[in-house]
Design a protein around this motif. Structure first.
Motif, PDB file in Angstrom:
ATOM      1  N   ILE A   8       0.824  -1.245   0.152  1.00 57.62           N
ATOM      2  CA  ILE A   8       0.070   0.019   0.047  1.00 57.62           C
ATOM      3  C   ILE A   8       0.793   1.175  -0.029  1.00 57.62           C
ATOM      4  O   ILE A   8       0.476   2.425  -0.627  1.00 57.62           O
ATOM      5  N   HIS A   9       2.044   1.215   0.472  1.00 60.32           N
ATOM      6  CA  HIS A   9       2.913   2.350   0.892  1.00 60.32           C
ATOM      7  C   HIS A   9       3.317   3.346  -0.565  1.00 60.32           C
ATOM      8  O   HIS A   9       3.416   4.234  -0.434  1.00 60.32           O
ATOM      9  N   LEU A  14      -1.308   4.126  -2.722  1.00 61.97           N
ATOM     10  CA  LEU A  14      -1.728   4.769  -1.424  1.00 61.97           C
ATOM     11  C   LEU A  14      -2.900   5.635  -2.233  1.00 61.97           C
ATOM     12  O   LEU A  14      -3.939   5.753  -1.354  1.00 61.97           O
ATOM     13  N   LYS A  15      -2.652   6.443  -3.080  1.00 64.48           N
ATOM     14  CA  LYS A  15      -3.820   7.191  -3.747  1.00 64.48           C
ATOM     15  C   LYS A  15      -5.095   6.434  -4.267  1.00 64.48           C
ATOM     16  O   LYS A  15      -5.958   6.868  -3.811  1.00 64.48           O
ATOM     17  N   ILE A  16      -4.764   5.150  -4.818  1.00 65.51           N
ATOM     18  CA  ILE A  16      -5.863   4.389  -5.184  1.00 65.51           C
ATOM     19  C   ILE A  16      -6.555   3.730  -4.054  1.00 65.51           C
ATOM     20  O   ILE A  16      -7.697   4.145  -3.780  1.00 65.51           O
ATOM     21  N   MET A  17      -5.731   3.332  -3.025  1.00 65.89           N
ATOM     22  CA  MET A  17      -6.280   2.807  -1.539  1.00 65.89           C
ATOM     23  C   MET A  17      -7.218   4.088  -1.228  1.00 65.89           C
ATOM     24  O   MET A  17      -8.445   3.930  -0.674  1.00 65.89           O
ATOM     25  N   ALA A  18      -6.621   5.094  -1.016  1.00 66.42           N
ATOM     26  CA  ALA A  18      -7.296   6.070  -0.101  1.00 66.42           C
ATOM     27  C   ALA A  18      -8.745   6.635  -0.948  1.00 66.42           C
ATOM     28  O   ALA A  18      -9.574   6.899  -0.336  1.00 66.42           O
ATOM     29  N   THR A  19      -8.654   6.799  -2.209  1.00 63.03           N
ATOM     30  CA  THR A  19      -9.657   7.007  -3.119  1.00 63.03           C
ATOM     31  C   THR A  19     -10.970   6.131  -2.886  1.00 63.03           C
ATOM     32  O   THR A  19     -11.830   6.526  -2.607  1.00 63.03           O
ATOM     33  N   ILE A  73     -13.627  -0.613 -10.155  1.00 63.76           N
ATOM     34  CA  ILE A  73     -12.740  -1.155  -8.936  1.00 63.76           C
ATOM     35  C   ILE A  73     -13.354  -0.777  -7.537  1.00 63.76           C
ATOM     36  O   ILE A  73     -13.987   0.308  -7.494  1.00 63.76           O
ATOM     37  N   ALA A  74     -13.205  -1.773  -6.678  1.00 64.34           N
ATOM     38  CA  ALA A  74     -13.830  -1.657  -5.412  1.00 64.34           C
ATOM     39  C   ALA A  74     -12.778  -2.113  -4.368  1.00 64.34           C
ATOM     40  O   ALA A  74     -11.847  -2.850  -4.742  1.00 64.34           O
ATOM     41  N   ILE A  75     -12.738  -1.414  -3.275  1.00 65.67           N
ATOM     42  CA  ILE A  75     -11.759  -1.771  -2.171  1.00 65.67           C
ATOM     43  C   ILE A  75     -12.508  -3.162  -1.696  1.00 65.67           C
ATOM     44  O   ILE A  75     -13.729  -3.210  -1.444  1.00 65.67           O
ATOM     45  N   SER A  76     -11.855  -3.867  -1.164  1.00 65.89           N
ATOM     46  CA  SER A  76     -12.215  -5.277  -0.511  1.00 65.89           C
ATOM     47  C   SER A  76     -12.303  -5.224   0.989  1.00 65.89           C
ATOM     48  O   SER A  76     -11.743  -4.096   1.400  1.00 65.89           O
ATOM     49  N   SER A  81      -9.204  -3.119   5.634  1.00 66.95           N
ATOM     50  CA  SER A  81      -8.554  -3.286   6.765  1.00 66.95           C
ATOM     51  C   SER A  81      -7.055  -2.795   6.964  1.00 66.95           C
ATOM     52  O   SER A  81      -6.352  -2.396   7.745  1.00 66.95           O
ATOM     53  N   ALA A  82      -6.488  -3.611   5.874  1.00 73.65           N
ATOM     54  CA  ALA A  82      -4.879  -3.297   5.477  1.00 73.65           C
ATOM     55  C   ALA A  82      -4.693  -1.929   5.601  1.00 73.65           C
ATOM     56  O   ALA A  82      -3.734  -1.371   5.892  1.00 73.65           O
ATOM     57  N   PHE A  83      -5.647  -0.985   4.592  1.00 74.05           N
ATOM     58  CA  PHE A  83      -5.333   0.383   4.662  1.00 74.05           C
ATOM     59  C   PHE A  83      -5.461   0.997   5.974  1.00 74.05           C
ATOM     60  O   PHE A  83      -4.431   2.059   6.384  1.00 74.05           O
ATOM     61  N   ASP A  84      -6.467   0.716   6.856  1.00 75.91           N
ATOM     62  CA  ASP A  84      -6.729   1.314   8.298  1.00 75.91           C
ATOM     63  C   ASP A  84      -5.439   1.069   9.056  1.00 75.91           C
ATOM     64  O   ASP A  84      -5.053   2.007   9.873  1.00 75.91           O
ATOM     65  N   GLN A  85      -4.870  -0.156   8.874  1.00 75.49           N
ATOM     66  CA  GLN A  85      -3.671  -0.637   9.782  1.00 75.49           C
ATOM     67  C   GLN A  85      -2.430   0.111   9.221  1.00 75.49           C
ATOM     68  O   GLN A  85      -1.691   0.638  10.235  1.00 75.49           O
ATOM     69  N   HIS A  86      -2.192   0.444   7.841  1.00 80.75           N
ATOM     70  CA  HIS A  86      -1.150   1.081   7.582  1.00 80.75           C
ATOM     71  C   HIS A  86      -1.070   2.717   7.903  1.00 80.75           C
ATOM     72  O   HIS A  86      -0.335   3.369   8.222  1.00 80.75           O
ATOM     73  N   VAL A  87      -2.323   3.372   7.760  1.00 80.17           N
ATOM     74  CA  VAL A  87      -2.562   4.645   8.139  1.00 80.17           C
ATOM     75  C   VAL A  87      -2.341   4.743   9.779  1.00 80.17           C
ATOM     76  O   VAL A  87      -1.817   5.695   9.921  1.00 80.17           O
ATOM     77  N   ALA A  88      -3.044   3.761  10.535  1.00 74.77           N
ATOM     78  CA  ALA A  88      -2.267   3.842  11.897  1.00 74.77           C
ATOM     79  C   ALA A  88      -0.987   3.793  12.233  1.00 74.77           C
ATOM     80  O   ALA A  88      -0.457   4.393  13.242  1.00 74.77           O
TER      81      ALA A  88
END
Length: 98
Positions: A8-9, A14-19, A73-76, A81-88
């Motif tokens: 994700i980093h 990162l932009k794709i996941m945030a969007t 495209i949609a986030i699974s 969860s992975a994005f939330d953990q990375h942001v945390a």
């Protein structure tokens, strides 16, 4: 536990996941719109989406509108969860709570 995610980093991913994370659950975004938002070329965006899809972080749906191909495209759930953990994790190293 918050952890760094090297998939994700990468800046474009990162932009794709945030969007995608900003969309309501279950919503999809068309490839063309996502490309404009993240400001990537078709090939670059396609490669990054492929990496995220292989990791199970996004779902890709391809169909046709008449004879015109459409990719959405949609986030699974695991991607969310992975994005939330990375942001945390990033918040943690910056000393930001929440």
């Amino acid at each position: 536990m918050a952890q760094f995610n090297d998939i994700i980093h990468q800046p474009v991913r990162l932009k794709i996941m945030a969007t995608l994370k900003a969309l309501p659950r279950g919503e999809q975004l068309e490839f063309v719109r996502l490309r404009a938002i993240v400001e990537a070329t078709e090939g670059n965006l396609g490669a990054h989406i492929g990496t995220l899809e292989k990791a199970g972080y996004v779902m890709v749906e391809k169909d046709f509108i008449g004879k015109k191909p459409r990719t959405r495209i949609a986030i699974s759930a695991s991607g969310r969860s992975a994005f939330d953990q990375h942001v945390a994790y990033l918040h943690g190293i910056l000393g930001i709570s929440g």
